[in-house]
Design a protein around this motif. Structure first.
Motif, mmCIF file in Angstrom:
data_model
loop_
_atom_site.group_PDB
_atom_site.id
_atom_site.type_symbol
_atom_site.label_atom_id
_atom_site.label_comp_id
_atom_site.label_asym_id
_atom_site.label_seq_id
_atom_site.Cartn_x
_atom_site.Cartn_y
_atom_site.Cartn_z
ATOM 1 N N UNK A 69 48.175 22.385 48.474
ATOM 2 C CA UNK A 69 48.803 21.087 48.691
ATOM 3 C C UNK A 69 49.853 20.703 47.652
ATOM 4 N N UNK A 70 50.245 21.624 46.772
ATOM 5 C CA UNK A 70 51.309 21.329 45.814
ATOM 6 C C UNK A 70 51.780 22.642 45.189
ATOM 7 N N UNK A 71 52.941 22.597 44.548
ATOM 8 C CA UNK A 71 53.518 23.770 43.901
ATOM 9 C C UNK A 71 53.391 23.615 42.387
ATOM 10 N N UNK A 73 55.736 34.485 41.420
ATOM 11 C CA UNK A 73 55.739 34.482 39.960
ATOM 12 C C UNK A 73 54.619 33.628 39.362
ATOM 13 N N UNK A 74 53.881 32.915 40.200
ATOM 14 C CA UNK A 74 52.879 31.970 39.708
ATOM 15 C C UNK A 74 51.484 32.553 39.882
ATOM 16 N N UNK A 75 50.674 32.601 38.825
ATOM 17 C CA UNK A 75 49.334 33.194 38.914
ATOM 18 C C UNK A 75 48.395 32.380 39.787
ATOM 19 N N UNK A 76 47.372 33.063 40.306
ATOM 20 C CA UNK A 76 46.413 32.420 41.204
ATOM 21 C C UNK A 76 45.710 31.229 40.546
ATOM 22 N N UNK A 77 45.467 31.322 39.230
ATOM 23 C CA UNK A 77 44.759 30.243 38.539
ATOM 24 C C UNK A 77 45.509 28.918 38.673
ATOM 25 N N UNK A 105 52.835 25.902 52.790
ATOM 26 C CA UNK A 105 52.735 27.354 52.901
ATOM 27 C C UNK A 105 53.384 27.943 51.657
ATOM 28 N N UNK A 106 52.610 28.630 50.844
ATOM 29 C CA UNK A 106 53.143 29.158 49.588
ATOM 30 C C UNK A 106 54.367 30.045 49.805
ATOM 31 N N UNK A 107 54.384 30.741 50.926
ATOM 32 C CA UNK A 107 55.492 31.667 51.196
ATOM 33 C C UNK A 107 56.822 30.947 51.434
ATOM 34 N N UNK A 138 63.463 19.012 54.378
ATOM 35 C CA UNK A 138 64.344 18.675 53.266
ATOM 36 C C UNK A 138 63.556 18.621 51.954
ATOM 37 N N UNK A 139 62.327 18.117 52.014
ATOM 38 C CA UNK A 139 61.480 18.078 50.819
ATOM 39 C C UNK A 139 61.159 19.492 50.341
ATOM 40 N N UNK A 140 60.901 20.389 51.270
ATOM 41 C CA UNK A 140 60.653 21.788 50.900
ATOM 42 C C UNK A 140 61.884 22.363 50.202
#
Length: 487
Positions: free
Chosen positions: A151-153, A131-135, A122-124, A373-375
């Motif tokens: 599935x990744x940041x 701060x990260x653009x949609x692209x 969940x991006x939130x 914990x990974x989050x």
């Protein structure tokens, strides 16, 4: 594109409902136990897989030390997974030997996502998201039954860059190599000019100095000789979804571009044929043997350190050498124009350069027992301070807009090029795994063909027809590896 099976769809949907979003099952043996977690649960130990440059340059140690200090009273610690950066989560994860968190490029992480080996997120949950653009987020997006999952940041954006020594520019470049008078050397703007300048350097030094030398077998670095002429990796269907049945390396006028690569290879060092150039390009640019080479922004530190070594050998102190290297190391986008007919030896009509790009980021293993914990770790690693530290140590182009704005540099330029269609991101599908070997083999053989000709041996790619045949054969090999040989 291969259809993602129904089980994955149900898993993702049910996972979201349970606030345990996943791109794969987490029912497997977890890596946490393998990493030394105490059986009474007092300490959670996370195994972190980073890239080799981050480890070699000390960034991973900085990250782990900072995280462990911040979380020393919270029962979580992070350690180096002590695995090769290209370790296969699909093979290691189910048996408990994989990492909990892994940093890799979008094509690799999304291959794992497609096969249910990493968690959806969940991006939130992440402070960096605003701060990260949609692209950048789109590179880690997967579609399941009409719904999109992340599935990744994203951490940093990549494209091939030209590295050179500013103090090795020719003294007469303004009079001889700036025909349009725009205060930028023509050989940084046009591939034909770069070829011609490289040819001059080789001739004047009797083959002891070179202009551009790059790893010709590296598809990521050399895709511009295909993409700029209408080639592509995979096509897309009417809904914009990647269609891996449509393998496009031989489409358009790609054969012309590949003949241009063959032509340029002929004035490179023969090291361009194999992988050795990937290791020695840093020192060869630093010592002036090569005027320039091609690599990605996250290897800036390697060029910088080898150049600093040169200055130290000349008698400078470590700090003086580092400052001088910073002053003289140039990193710019590849020339923006290619010859329309593929002939680099003459000036004429041009086409826009299109390169291959990618986005690197953090994914969370589906086999971890410690999702929360990974989050926490990924949140910490993608926070402002650690991304700024990563940029300072490694020279990355961060996807965080606040850090990119603060440190300046190339991030906005890369995103502008991406939006303008000058960068084609690696497809985030499993099928992309099959493109590297066939195309790498062909690219190497094309480069080798230039040296066959120089040695008076029989050549394989003398004209457009033979090059087109080779591209079609490579494309068919890729298709067969995805759809025929895998059955």
């Amino acid at each position: 594109m291969k259809k993602i099976n129904k089980a994955l769809s149900l898993l993702l949907i049910s996972s979201l409902a349970l606030s345990a979003t996943a791109c794969g099952s987490s029912e497997s043996k977890a890596s946490g136990k393998e990493s030394g977690e105490k059986s009474n649960g007092e300490t959670i130990t996370l195994r972190i897989l980073e890239n080799d440059t981050a480890k070699a340059e000390g960034y991973l140690d900085e990250l782990l030390n900072a995280f462990n200090e911040a979380y020393k009273d919270k029962g979580i610690q992070a350690v180096d997974a002590n695995m090769d950066e290209y370790s296969n989560l699909a093979e290691n994860g189910p048996y408990g030997y994989g990492p909990d968190v892994l940093y890799q490029a979008n094509d690799k992480l999304m291959t794992y996502a497609e096969d249910k080996h990493i968690l959806a997120i969940n991006k939130d949950d992440f402070e960096c998201s605003k701060y990260i653009p949609d692209e950048a987020w789109d590179a880690f997006s997967i579609s399941v039954d009409g719904k999109q999952y992340t599935c990744a940041v994203p951490v940093n954006v990549q494209e091939p860059m030209l590295f050179y020594r500013k103090d090795k520019l020719p003294e007469n470049w303004e009079s001889e190599w700036d025909k349009d008078g725009d205060k930028t050397p023509d050989f940084f703007q046009n591939w034909s000019s770069l070829y011609q300048y490289s040819q001059q350097l080789v001739s004047e030094s009797d083959g002891k100095k070179y202009g551009l030398v790059a790893a010709c077998r590296d598809l990521y670095m050399m895709a511009e000789f295909d993409f700029s002429y209408g080639g592509y990796v995979f096509g897309k269907d009417a809904d914009g979804i990647v269609n891996s049945e449509d393998v496009g390396f031989g489409k358009g006028d790609a054969a012309k571009g590949m003949l241009g690569l063959r032509q340029f290879a002929g004035i490179m060092s023969e090291e361009c044929i194999d992988d050795s150039i990937s290791q020695n390009r840093y020192s060869k640019v630093a010592d002036g043997t090569y005027f320039c080479s091609i690599s990605t922004p996250d290897t800036y530190v390697l060029f910088h350190d080898r150049l600093a070594d040169v200055y130290k050998a000349e008698g400078m102190s470590e700090s003086e050498a580092s400052d001088k290297a910073t002053e003289n190391l140039g990193m710019i986008e590849l020339p923006g124009k290619m010859p329309a007919d593929g002939d680099l030896s003459k000036d004429g009509a041009t086409v826009e350069t299109v390169v291959m790009g990618g986005v690197n980021g953090y994914g969370i293993s589906a086999y971890t027992e410690h999702r929360e914990a990974c989050i926490e770790f990924v949140n910490f690693a993608t926070g402002r301070e650690m991304i700024k530290k990563r940029a300072e140590i490694l020279g990355i182009a961060p996807t965080r807009s606040d850090v990119a704005e603060e440190i300046g540099g190339i991030t906005s330029m890369i995103f502008d090029s991406l939006n303008a269609g000058h960068i084609s991101l690696m497809p985030s599908v499993k099928a992309v795994d099959q493109i590297w070997d066939p195309m790498g083999t062909l690219l190497s053989d094309v480069a080798k063909d230039a040296f066959r000709e120089n040695k008076g041996e029989a050549v394989k790619y003398a004209d457009e027809a033979s090059m087109q045949e080779a591209l079609d054969k490579a494309s068919k090999s890729i298709y067969d590896a995805i759809y025929t040989l895998s059955k």
